[in-house]
Design a protein around this motif. Structure first.
Motif, PDB file in Angstrom:
ATOM      1  N   HIS A 108      21.980  44.686 -17.712  1.00 52.86           N
ATOM      2  CA  HIS A 108      20.754  44.100 -17.167  1.00 52.86           C
ATOM      3  C   HIS A 108      21.009  42.810 -16.388  1.00 52.86           C
ATOM      4  O   HIS A 108      20.075  42.106 -16.054  1.00 52.86           O
ATOM      5  N   GLU A 109      22.284  42.498 -16.114  1.00 53.20           N
ATOM      6  CA  GLU A 109      22.600  41.249 -15.407  1.00 53.20           C
ATOM      7  C   GLU A 109      23.330  41.623 -14.120  1.00 53.20           C
ATOM      8  O   GLU A 109      24.411  42.198 -14.191  1.00 53.20           O
TER       9      GLU A 109
ATOM     10  N   GLU B  60      20.766  35.995 -14.937  1.00 49.75           N
ATOM     11  CA  GLU B  60      19.899  36.334 -16.087  1.00 49.75           C
ATOM     12  C   GLU B  60      20.317  35.564 -17.345  1.00 49.75           C
ATOM     13  O   GLU B  60      19.475  34.894 -17.967  1.00 49.75           O
TER      14      GLU B  60
HETATM   15 ZN    ZN Z   1      21.779  39.362 -21.013  1.00 47.92          ZN
END
Ligand code: ZN
Ligand code: ZN
Length: 345
Positions: free
Chosen positions: A67-68, A150
């Motif tokens: 997710h980064e 993130e």
């Molecule tokens: Zn993360």
């Protein structure tokens, strides 16, 4: 295209870990008019990613991972036009998408959004996100640094919650990726002296490169005396706990000054329970212990801070997507600060 996928679930009865693999999957396409297709440049491995293998998130099999990220816009839907994004823009993004209309969102606590969608799938060659999740990079920020936006955003919120006075003694417990980024951020945010507590020597060295004034090994038998010496027999005015280790978090109560602020910002093991003597810590010491879940509203500000930051000492290894088993094993070893996939390989 290639993508890192969770291909085997954690087995609750045998405690056997899950597995990731690099798979060939269909390239995602823009379906809704406000979506953006991003060609991913780099995607980093989150400290929480190995928890995927430990069944913390209850995901279906197979599920995409990561997710980064950072990348370049390849296509835009016709209604992805509110932020002035263009094809070819270098971008980063926030995987967590909130509704904007529930009580929590309207009350400024959108990390608790009741209708949030947290779509990962960043460890892949391409990803489609809604326009509101995508942020254009400021001038001069490298795609490699931007992949860490993130987790850096988590550091931004943790520093804000620590709410220390200018010149204060601030400690970071844990020299992982977020702890190291936080160290540099603290030095740019008015902390007087920054101390990093970290048992691994390699990470202590990186903490010094990121601007720590002191690095201490919290496992040293005389650690409490060392803390007292640094802080003039007072203890730290603020401590940000980023190690994710329950006993290390518990120990920070003893390093804290009276009236100190403690921010516990990690995802702790589900079976760790902390006991504390209330007379000592909440009455005599007046400690303020602040928990933290996610960071949502600070994301645009984290992007704005990027030109002032240098994450070079944080990134330890770069992997191709099909080296994902090794990358996850290395992350789980706890030896490395930040591991990154080059998603063009
Ligand atoms: Zn993360
Ligand atoms: Zn909401």
């Amino acid at each position: 295209m290639k993508a890192v996928m969770l291909v085997k679930a954690f087995n609750e009865s045998t405690k056997e870990l899950g597995e990731v693999a690099c798979m060939e999957v269909p390239k995602p396409e823009i379906v809704n008019e406000d979506e953006v297709l991003i060609k991913v440049a780099y995607a980093s491995v989150c400290g929480s990613d190995p928890h995927l293998l430990e069944g913390y998130f209850d995901l279906p099999i197979p599920s995409p991972c990561g997710h980064e990220l950072s990348g370049t816009i390849e296509a835009l839907g016709p209604k992805a036009n509110r932020k002035g994004l263009k094809v070819g823009d270098k971008v980063t993004g926030n995987f967590y998408r909130t509704c904007g209309s529930c009580d929590y969102c309207l009350g400024g606590e959108s990390q608790f959004c009741e209708h949030a969608e947290g779509l990962g799938a960043a460890q892949a060659e391409y990803i489609v996100w809604h326009e509101d999740q995508v942020y254009k990079l400021p001038e001069g920020v490298s795609l490699l640094d931007a992949a860490l936006t993130e987790p850096f955003n988590i550091a931004v919120r943790a520093v804000e919650l620590a709410d220390f006075r200018l010149g204060a003694h601030v400690a970071v417990s844990g020299g992982g990726g977020i702890g190291l980024m936080m160290t540099q951020l603290l030095k740019r945010s008015g902390a007087g002296r920054v101390t990093v507590l970290e048992p691994m020597e390699g990470k202590r060295k990186r903490a010094l490169e990121m601007g720590a004034d002191y690095v201490l090994n919290p496992l040293d038998p005389d650690i409490e005396e060392q803390v007292q010496k640094i802080t003039g027999n007072k203890g730290f005015d603020a401590v940000i706990e980023s190690s994710g280790n329950g006993p290390a978090a518990r120990k920070t109560l003893d390093f804290a000054a009276r009236g100190a602020h403690l921010v516990f910002m990690s995802m702790y093991r589900r079976d760790y329970e902390m006991s504390m003597n209330l007379l000592e810590y909440t009455y005599r010491k007046e400690l303020r212990i602040q928990g933290m879940y996610l960071a949502q509203e600070s994301f645009p500000r984290a992007v704005n801070m990027l030109p002032q930051m240098n994450f070079k000492p944080v990134v330890e290894k770069i992997y191709a997507l099909d080296e994902c088993k090794q990358a996850y094993a290395d992350q789980k070893s706890g030896k490395y600060a930040k591991l990154v996939f080059d998603c063009t390989k």
